[in-house]
Design a protein around this motif. Sequence first.
Motif, PDB file in Angstrom:
ATOM      1  N   TYR A  38      26.007   2.246  62.503  1.00 37.36           N
ATOM      2  CA  TYR A  38      24.803   2.928  62.728  1.00 37.36           C
ATOM      3  C   TYR A  38      23.469   2.028  60.949  1.00 37.36           C
ATOM      4  N   VAL A  39      22.481   0.744  61.745  1.00 41.00           N
ATOM      5  CA  VAL A  39      21.831   0.572  60.744  1.00 41.00           C
ATOM      6  C   VAL A  39      20.844   1.407  60.580  1.00 41.00           C
ATOM      7  N   VAL A  40      20.354   1.989  59.411  1.00 40.94           N
ATOM      8  CA  VAL A  40      18.702   2.610  59.534  1.00 40.94           C
ATOM      9  C   VAL A  40      17.633   1.662  59.036  1.00 40.94           C
ATOM     10  N   ASP A  41      17.008   0.829  59.754  1.00 37.97           N
ATOM     11  CA  ASP A  41      15.629  -0.153  60.138  1.00 37.97           C
ATOM     12  C   ASP A  41      14.500   1.140  59.001  1.00 37.97           C
ATOM     13  N   ARG A  42      14.628   0.607  58.560  1.00 39.55           N
ATOM     14  CA  ARG A  42      12.998   1.660  57.940  1.00 39.55           C
ATOM     15  C   ARG A  42      11.680   0.897  58.345  1.00 39.55           C
ATOM     16  N   SER A  43      12.114  -0.541  58.293  1.00 39.92           N
ATOM     17  CA  SER A  43      10.843  -1.764  58.566  1.00 39.92           C
ATOM     18  C   SER A  43      10.795  -1.341  60.053  1.00 39.92           C
ATOM     19  N   ASN A  44      11.744  -1.229  60.653  1.00 41.03           N
ATOM     20  CA  ASN A  44      11.158  -0.943  62.580  1.00 41.03           C
ATOM     21  C   ASN A  44      11.081   0.311  63.022  1.00 41.03           C
ATOM     22  N   GLY A  45      11.721   1.232  62.161  1.00 37.52           N
ATOM     23  CA  GLY A  45      11.378   2.564  62.199  1.00 37.52           C
ATOM     24  C   GLY A  45      12.272   3.105  63.109  1.00 37.52           C
ATOM     25  N   ASN A  46      13.572   2.658  62.668  1.00 32.24           N
ATOM     26  CA  ASN A  46      14.663   3.039  64.253  1.00 32.24           C
ATOM     27  C   ASN A  46      15.789   2.498  63.624  1.00 32.24           C
ATOM     28  N   LEU A  47      16.947   2.827  64.438  1.00 30.12           N
ATOM     29  CA  LEU A  47      18.337   2.566  64.779  1.00 30.12           C
ATOM     30  C   LEU A  47      19.094   1.569  65.126  1.00 30.12           C
ATOM     31  N   LYS A  48      19.701   0.918  64.321  1.00 31.18           N
ATOM     32  CA  LYS A  48      20.552  -0.223  65.634  1.00 31.18           C
ATOM     33  C   LYS A  48      21.383   0.222  65.457  1.00 31.18           C
ATOM     34  N   LEU A  49      22.116  -0.258  66.694  1.00 33.14           N
ATOM     35  CA  LEU A  49      23.556  -0.120  66.574  1.00 33.14           C
ATOM     36  C   LEU A  49      24.335  -1.149  66.756  1.00 33.14           C
ATOM     37  N   PHE A  50      25.742  -1.004  65.654  1.00 30.35           N
ATOM     38  CA  PHE A  50      26.093  -2.928  65.916  1.00 30.35           C
ATOM     39  C   PHE A  50      27.785  -2.878  66.272  1.00 30.35           C
ATOM     40  N   ASP A  51      28.452  -3.637  67.184  1.00 33.38           N
ATOM     41  CA  ASP A  51      29.242  -3.573  67.284  1.00 33.38           C
ATOM     42  C   ASP A  51      30.563  -4.083  66.004  1.00 33.38           C
ATOM     43  N   GLY A  62      15.197   5.065  69.011  1.00 36.48           N
ATOM     44  CA  GLY A  62      14.036   5.286  68.427  1.00 36.48           C
ATOM     45  C   GLY A  62      13.036   4.031  67.943  1.00 36.48           C
ATOM     46  N   ARG A  63      12.226   5.159  67.831  1.00 37.12           N
ATOM     47  CA  ARG A  63      10.898   4.269  67.210  1.00 37.12           C
ATOM     48  C   ARG A  63       9.658   4.415  65.847  1.00 37.12           C
ATOM     49  N   SER A  64       8.975   4.006  66.184  1.00 38.44           N
ATOM     50  CA  SER A  64       8.146   4.129  64.253  1.00 38.44           C
ATOM     51  C   SER A  64       6.911   5.075  64.815  1.00 38.44           C
ATOM     52  N   GLY A  65       6.871   6.094  64.440  1.00 38.79           N
ATOM     53  CA  GLY A  65       6.161   7.096  65.064  1.00 38.79           C
ATOM     54  C   GLY A  65       6.040   8.692  64.166  1.00 38.79           C
ATOM     55  N   ASN A  66       5.024   9.329  64.182  1.00 43.24           N
ATOM     56  CA  ASN A  66       4.972  10.436  64.083  1.00 43.24           C
ATOM     57  C   ASN A  66       5.612  11.587  64.961  1.00 43.24           C
ATOM     58  N   GLY A  67       6.061  11.320  65.753  1.00 42.33           N
ATOM     59  CA  GLY A  67       5.949  11.755  66.790  1.00 42.33           C
ATOM     60  C   GLY A  67       7.505  12.274  67.154  1.00 42.33           C
ATOM     61  N   PRO A  68       8.156  13.651  68.078  1.00 42.07           N
ATOM     62  CA  PRO A  68       8.990  13.955  68.319  1.00 42.07           C
ATOM     63  C   PRO A  68      10.530  12.872  68.811  1.00 42.07           C
ATOM     64  N   GLY A  69      11.311  13.137  67.737  1.00 45.95           N
ATOM     65  CA  GLY A  69      12.385  12.090  67.874  1.00 45.95           C
ATOM     66  C   GLY A  69      11.515  10.760  67.601  1.00 45.95           C
ATOM     67  N   VAL A  74      13.392   6.792  56.685  1.00 40.92           N
ATOM     68  CA  VAL A  74      14.440   8.092  56.920  1.00 40.92           C
ATOM     69  C   VAL A  74      15.043   7.580  55.500  1.00 40.92           C
ATOM     70  N   THR A  75      15.819   9.145  55.238  1.00 42.16           N
ATOM     71  CA  THR A  75      16.688   8.468  53.431  1.00 42.16           C
ATOM     72  C   THR A  75      17.609   9.656  53.969  1.00 42.16           C
TER      73      THR A  75
END
Length: 126
Positions: A38-51, A62-69, A74-75
């Motif tokens: 599980y990779v937190v991608d702060r630049s793109n505001g999402n999580l990337k899941l890799f095999d 996920g996606r970048s933004g201020n709404g729910p989810g 991410v810290t």
Amino acid sequence: SVPFDSVFRLVSRVPLTATAQEPIGVVPFLAVRGNTLYVVDRSNGNLKLFDLAKGTLSRTVGRSGNGPGEMRRVTGIAVDSSGAVTTIDGTRQVLTRGDPSGRVIDEVRLIGRWAGLGRPAHRPSR
């Protein structure tokens, strides 16, 4: 004293493969559960899941933004035994828990300062 290898296991190097449509940006945090990285991608505001075995991108959550989810800064990230992912967003000041598919289960607002995650109190200038 506890031997290092009784606490940690050796992880081999696996080059991650991204695409032009799903680039990897700034990665401040990682988590591993089973064969998934599980990779937190702060630049793109999402999580990337890799095999982990192949280094290939399985999916993006996920996606970048201020709404729910959505994510801003991410810290922290944790993945439990069921595969549910919990993130702490220092900018939005929320703790978000999602199921293994990325659907938001719940989101809790963090009140006050949490180990420096909250916004600093306003200090009037002198």
